[in-house]
Write an enzyme that holds these catalytic residues in place. Structure first.
Site, PDB file in Angstrom:
ATOM      1  N   MET A  12      41.294  37.209  45.430  1.00 15.63           N
ATOM      2  CA  MET A  12      40.668  37.998  46.485  1.00 15.63           C
ATOM      3  C   MET A  12      39.323  37.421  46.902  1.00 15.63           C
ATOM      4  O   MET A  12      38.941  37.499  48.081  1.00 15.63           O
ATOM      5  CB  MET A  12      40.509  39.451  46.027  1.00 15.63           C
ATOM      6  CG  MET A  12      39.866  40.369  47.061  1.00 15.63           C
ATOM      7  SD  MET A  12      40.819  40.517  48.604  1.00 15.63           S
ATOM      8  CE  MET A  12      42.002  41.794  48.125  1.00 15.63           C
TER       9      MET A  12
ATOM     10  N   HIS B 224      50.554  48.743  33.562  1.00 19.34           N
ATOM     11  CA  HIS B 224      49.103  48.849  33.348  1.00 19.34           C
ATOM     12  C   HIS B 224      48.740  50.187  32.700  1.00 19.34           C
ATOM     13  O   HIS B 224      47.626  50.675  32.852  1.00 19.34           O
ATOM     14  CB  HIS B 224      48.332  48.688  34.679  1.00 19.34           C
ATOM     15  CG  HIS B 224      48.464  47.335  35.291  1.00 19.34           C
ATOM     16  ND1 HIS B 224      49.030  47.136  36.532  1.00 19.34           N
ATOM     17  CD2 HIS B 224      48.109  46.109  34.836  1.00 19.34           C
ATOM     18  CE1 HIS B 224      49.030  45.840  36.821  1.00 19.34           C
ATOM     19  NE2 HIS B 224      48.477  45.195  35.807  1.00 19.34           N
TER      20      HIS B 224
ATOM     21  N   ASN C 200      46.391  39.413  24.281  1.00 20.40           N
ATOM     22  CA  ASN C 200      46.863  39.929  25.568  1.00 20.40           C
ATOM     23  C   ASN C 200      47.322  38.744  26.409  1.00 20.40           C
ATOM     24  O   ASN C 200      46.510  38.035  27.004  1.00 20.40           O
ATOM     25  CB  ASN C 200      45.728  40.702  26.264  1.00 20.40           C
ATOM     26  CG  ASN C 200      46.181  41.364  27.552  1.00 20.40           C
ATOM     27  OD1 ASN C 200      47.200  41.029  28.122  1.00 20.40           O
ATOM     28  ND2 ASN C 200      45.380  42.309  28.016  1.00 20.40           N
TER      29      ASN C 200
ATOM     30  N   GLY D 115      39.805  43.431  37.711  1.00 21.87           N
ATOM     31  CA  GLY D 115      39.009  42.368  38.304  1.00 21.87           C
ATOM     32  C   GLY D 115      38.459  42.653  39.684  1.00 21.87           C
ATOM     33  O   GLY D 115      37.253  42.544  39.919  1.00 21.87           O
ATOM     34  N   ILE D 116      39.324  43.031  40.624  1.00 21.14           N
ATOM     35  CA  ILE D 116      38.866  43.332  41.978  1.00 21.14           C
ATOM     36  C   ILE D 116      38.151  44.671  42.006  1.00 21.14           C
ATOM     37  O   ILE D 116      37.089  44.825  42.615  1.00 21.14           O
ATOM     38  CB  ILE D 116      40.056  43.339  42.962  1.00 21.14           C
ATOM     39  CG1 ILE D 116      40.739  41.967  42.999  1.00 21.14           C
ATOM     40  CG2 ILE D 116      39.595  43.744  44.359  1.00 21.14           C
ATOM     41  CD1 ILE D 116      42.056  41.956  43.770  1.00 21.14           C
ATOM     42  N   GLY D 117      38.727  45.654  41.344  1.00 19.94           N
ATOM     43  CA  GLY D 117      38.144  46.990  41.356  1.00 19.94           C
ATOM     44  C   GLY D 117      36.749  47.053  40.781  1.00 19.94           C
ATOM     45  O   GLY D 117      35.899  47.808  41.252  1.00 19.94           O
TER      46      GLY D 117
ATOM     47  N   ARG E 181      49.732  43.130  23.395  1.00 16.08           N
ATOM     48  CA  ARG E 181      50.131  43.848  24.586  1.00 16.08           C
ATOM     49  C   ARG E 181      51.514  43.355  25.014  1.00 16.08           C
ATOM     50  O   ARG E 181      51.792  42.170  25.020  1.00 16.08           O
ATOM     51  CB  ARG E 181      49.142  43.583  25.719  1.00 16.08           C
ATOM     52  CG  ARG E 181      49.584  44.145  27.069  1.00 16.08           C
ATOM     53  CD  ARG E 181      48.836  43.465  28.199  1.00 16.08           C
ATOM     54  NE  ARG E 181      49.221  43.951  29.505  1.00 16.08           N
ATOM     55  CZ  ARG E 181      49.292  43.184  30.583  1.00 16.08           C
ATOM     56  NH1 ARG E 181      49.018  41.900  30.492  1.00 16.08           N
ATOM     57  NH2 ARG E 181      49.633  43.705  31.743  1.00 16.08           N
TER      58      ARG E 181
ATOM     59  N   GLY F 177      43.734  44.121  40.228  1.00 17.91           N
ATOM     60  CA  GLY F 177      43.535  42.761  39.754  1.00 17.91           C
ATOM     61  C   GLY F 177      44.555  41.866  40.434  1.00 17.91           C
ATOM     62  O   GLY F 177      44.984  42.134  41.551  1.00 17.91           O
ATOM     63  N   ASN F 178      44.964  40.785  39.767  1.00 20.74           N
ATOM     64  CA  ASN F 178      46.061  39.980  40.308  1.00 20.74           C
ATOM     65  C   ASN F 178      47.329  40.816  40.354  1.00 20.74           C
ATOM     66  O   ASN F 178      48.180  40.633  41.218  1.00 20.74           O
ATOM     67  CB  ASN F 178      46.272  38.730  39.465  1.00 20.74           C
ATOM     68  CG  ASN F 178      47.161  37.716  40.161  1.00 20.74           C
ATOM     69  OD1 ASN F 178      46.956  37.391  41.320  1.00 20.74           O
ATOM     70  ND2 ASN F 178      48.154  37.221  39.455  1.00 20.74           N
ATOM     71  N   GLY F 179      47.445  41.753  39.398  1.00 24.25           N
ATOM     72  CA  GLY F 179      48.441  42.805  39.461  1.00 24.25           C
ATOM     73  C   GLY F 179      47.744  44.108  39.821  1.00 24.25           C
ATOM     74  O   GLY F 179      46.583  44.313  39.460  1.00 24.25           O
TER      75      GLY F 179
END
Length: 414
Positions: free
Chosen positions: A282, A178, A6, A329-331, A89, A208-210
């Site tokens: 973040m 995504h 990935n 990541g953030i979620g 991916r 995430g970053n995206g």
């Protein structure tokens, strides 16, 4: 065994699965590719190592990953012959690829045609494919597209209000991204809720970053925040999200910015980084906001506000909401951001139990009280597992090893 690769904007994740996909024998990530001080974090055989590496590009990063998998002390395999198939991916399949495919020279040529659609990601995905074919000659390889999950959206969601000929003749439309993550997460959410996927109306927040916000009804993507390219939708780490396209003409005519400069600004200099002036991470933005940095506070307010609007809009489009799901990541890792997003959405049935929200530890979790009419959840994504599943099924006819892998996966699935 099945190897998944990935390639992200500045990282390369890899996982080596047992042939029935029931376990991971080795995995890792090469981070800060092409930046200062790249490093690898690798796990196998109960050991975890982290070390600085040379990784000027993704080709070098894949060689580093393979060296770690084959390392005599902390590797997972003794020889590359243990690898039966490789899954990659790819971010953008355009209108050419509507499902995962076996890699051939023709597929690579077609994938190169999609590069202008995702200039940040598709070239890197191709680097991973080329290097994997060089390092693992003769081993069947599969490419799985982030756009494929969104190919079933209704025309009202993906056609832009431009002259129709641009869609009919040039396939200019909303594609979404995504999708591999959203496909996995929506299925896992249904399992956790113990409800049929076909009955559920969900909003998936891949943060995430995206960032992608996806409306999933009956197991199908019906609308999604990203569009033709990968900087639309909500603001992200370095990407702008939606803005008035009239600004492009203004920047070009008034500030004499070239289209290349504007594109670089939208993709690499905007979002959390552009507004905060501190970071695209973040965690750092929140830390500085708590310390009193006004621009960091503004960046968080904007991020939360834009996501709230998408959640409300998608709930309206689906005629209601059964589950709100956070991932990536953030979620998965920021209780603070999850609580901020959910605040004020009680009219949609969204509530958060603060104790449950703070206690999330990397596993699937329902963070809403039982009395809430809509479930609010955290579901860790596993894009690699989806890639591995598609890889096994598509390589089932490529040789005895791959056929046996497919049979073992079917048996493990019951």
């Amino acid at each position: 065994m099945i190897l998944t690769i990935n390639c992200g904007s500045s990282s390369l994740k890899y996982q080596l699965y047992t042939s029935d996909l029931s376990g991971v024998v080795g995995k890792g990530i090469v981070s800060r590719i092409g930046e200062a001080c790249p490093y690898i974090e690798h796990r196998a055989g109960g050991r975890k190592i982290r070390q600085d590496v040379e990784a000027a590009d993704h080709r070098m990063a894949l060689r580093v990953a393979m060296e770690s998998l084959l390392h005599p002390e902390w590797g997972a395999i003794k020889d590359v012959s243990a690898i039966e198939a490789v899954g990659h991916r790819a971010v953008h399949g355009g209108d050419i690829f509507v499902e995962s495919v076996l890699v051939t020279d023709d597929v690579i040529r077609q994938l190169e045609q999609c590069t202008p659609l995702a200039p940040l990601h598709n070239p890197l995905n191709l680097h991973g494919i080329h290097e994997a074919r060089r390092l693992l000659p003769g081993i069947p390889q599969v490419v799985v597209f982030d756009t494929s999950f969104h190919q079933g959206m209704p025309a009202q969601a993906y056609v832009y209000a431009l002259p129709y000929r641009y869609y009919a003749e040039h396939k200019i439309r909303r594609y979404g991204f995504h999708g591999t993550s959203c496909r996995f997460v929506s299925g896992r959410a249904a399992e956790v809720l113990e409800r049929p996927l076909q009955e559920l109306r969900m909003v998936i927040c891949h943060l995430g970053n995206g960032v992608t916000i996806d409306a999933v009804a009956g197991g199908r993507s019906v609308d999604t925040s990203m569009g033709f390219g990968t900087f639309s939708g909500t603001m992200m780490g370095t990407r702008s999200g939606d803005f008035d396209p009239g600004l492009i003409f203004y920047l070009n005519r008034t500030l004499n910015m070239s289209l290349g400069d504007i594109e670089a600004t939208c993709y690499k200099e905007s979002g959390l980084l552009g507004v905060s002036g501190v970071s695209n991470d973040m965690r750092e933005v929140v830390e500085h906001a708590i310390a009193g940095n006004h621009r960091c506070s503004l960046a968080i307010d904007m991020f939360v506000y834009m996501i709230k609007k998408y959640i409300g809009g998608y709930a309206a489009a689906m005629g209601g909401l059964d589950a709100l799901v956070f991932t990536a990541g953030i979620g998965e890792n920021s209780p603070y951001i999850r609580a901020r997003i959910c605040g004020g959405l009680g009219f949609l049935g969204i509530e958060v139990d603060d104790l449950a929200n703070d206690a999330v530890d990397g596993a699937c979790a329902i963070i809403s009280p039982r009395t809430a009419s809509a479930a609010t959840m955290v579901v860790p994504t596993d894009e690699e597992k989806m890639i591995a599943l598609d890889t096994v099924h598509l390589t089932a006819g490529c040789g005895d090893h791959s056929r046996r892998s497919a049979q073992r996966v079917e048996a493990a699935a019951g």
